[in-house]
Scaffold this active site. Sequence first.
Site, mmCIF file in Angstrom:
data_model
loop_
_atom_site.group_PDB
_atom_site.id
_atom_site.type_symbol
_atom_site.label_atom_id
_atom_site.label_comp_id
_atom_site.label_asym_id
_atom_site.label_seq_id
_atom_site.Cartn_x
_atom_site.Cartn_y
_atom_site.Cartn_z
ATOM 1 C CG ASP A 7 -2.083 0.943 1.092
ATOM 2 O OD1 ASP A 7 -3.221 0.463 0.947
ATOM 3 O OD2 ASP A 7 -1.862 2.182 1.106
ATOM 4 C CG ASN A 44 -12.825 -0.118 3.173
ATOM 5 O OD1 ASN A 44 -13.228 -0.675 4.190
ATOM 6 N ND2 ASN A 44 -11.899 0.812 3.194
ATOM 7 C CD GLN A 96 -14.621 -0.662 -3.691
ATOM 8 O OE1 GLN A 96 -15.756 -1.071 -3.445
ATOM 9 N NE2 GLN A 96 -13.893 -1.098 -4.703
ATOM 10 C CG HIS A 119 -8.659 -2.599 -2.907
ATOM 11 N ND1 HIS A 119 -9.558 -1.895 -3.672
ATOM 12 C CD2 HIS A 119 -8.564 -1.928 -1.732
ATOM 13 C CE1 HIS A 119 -9.984 -0.852 -2.999
ATOM 14 N NE2 HIS A 119 -9.415 -0.842 -1.810
ATOM 15 C CG LEU A 120 -9.094 -9.392 -0.370
ATOM 16 C CD1 LEU A 120 -9.427 -9.384 -1.847
ATOM 17 C CD2 LEU A 120 -8.810 -10.812 0.097
HETATM 18 P P1 5GP Z 1 -10.060 1.681 -0.026
HETATM 19 O O1 5GP Z 1 -10.521 1.814 -1.441
HETATM 20 O O2 5GP Z 1 -10.310 0.315 0.537
HETATM 21 O O3 5GP Z 1 -10.551 2.755 0.870
HETATM 22 O O4 5GP Z 1 -8.485 1.833 0.004
HETATM 23 C C1 5GP Z 1 -7.660 1.986 -1.103
HETATM 24 C C2 5GP Z 1 -6.257 1.676 -0.658
HETATM 25 O O5 5GP Z 1 -5.400 1.766 -1.776
HETATM 26 C C3 5GP Z 1 -5.713 2.666 0.394
HETATM 27 O O6 5GP Z 1 -5.162 1.942 1.467
HETATM 28 C C4 5GP Z 1 -4.676 3.471 -0.386
HETATM 29 O O7 5GP Z 1 -3.575 3.866 0.431
HETATM 30 C C5 5GP Z 1 -4.244 2.499 -1.472
HETATM 31 N N1 5GP Z 1 -3.831 3.159 -2.698
HETATM 32 C C6 5GP Z 1 -4.516 4.117 -3.364
HETATM 33 N N2 5GP Z 1 -3.846 4.503 -4.469
HETATM 34 C C7 5GP Z 1 -2.711 3.750 -4.506
HETATM 35 C C8 5GP Z 1 -1.593 3.685 -5.418
HETATM 36 O O8 5GP Z 1 -1.518 4.390 -6.421
HETATM 37 N N3 5GP Z 1 -0.622 2.797 -5.125
HETATM 38 C C9 5GP Z 1 -0.669 1.981 -4.023
HETATM 39 N N4 5GP Z 1 0.360 1.150 -3.830
HETATM 40 N N5 5GP Z 1 -1.693 2.008 -3.147
HETATM 41 C C10 5GP Z 1 -2.698 2.895 -3.386
#
Ligand code: 5GP
Length: 120
Positions: A32, A88, A95, A101-102
Amino acid sequence: MQHANCIFCRIVRGEIASRTVYEDQEVLAFHDINPLAPVHFLIIPKGHIASMMDLEDGHRDLFGKIMVLAPKLAREQGAKDGFRLIVNTGRVGRQEVGHVHLRIIGGGAPLGSMLPRPRS
Ligand code: 5GP
Ligand code: ZN
């Protein structure tokens, strides 16, 4: 199937850099960008699936594989004493990235509680 503007599809295509944890023909795991604990990585299917809400019977093998992969990779990354798996999902699940994504988070002290409990 890939989506042109999806951030995680772009990571799969190598258009956005990421640090790979694991990769095969159908799955990618990467660290992440904003780690909340010593171990914090994401596992995604390489094909674009928007969220858990879009899973169908045809995804059973793929997601069975991903679920078995999660603890294996978590251990390898140093989360030897447990982790939290977060998926999420949709608006209510907050989300942020629209490619399922997990998130595997652990490797340090026990994590805080997920949801605030109402005081009794
Ligand atoms: P959610 O959609 O479950 O809220 O979280 C998305 C997750 O993806 C977050 O933990 C965020 O830090 C991660 N994330 C978002 N954009 C990027 C990216 O460009 N690269 C990486 N490695 N992680 C990302
Ligand atoms: Zn995508």
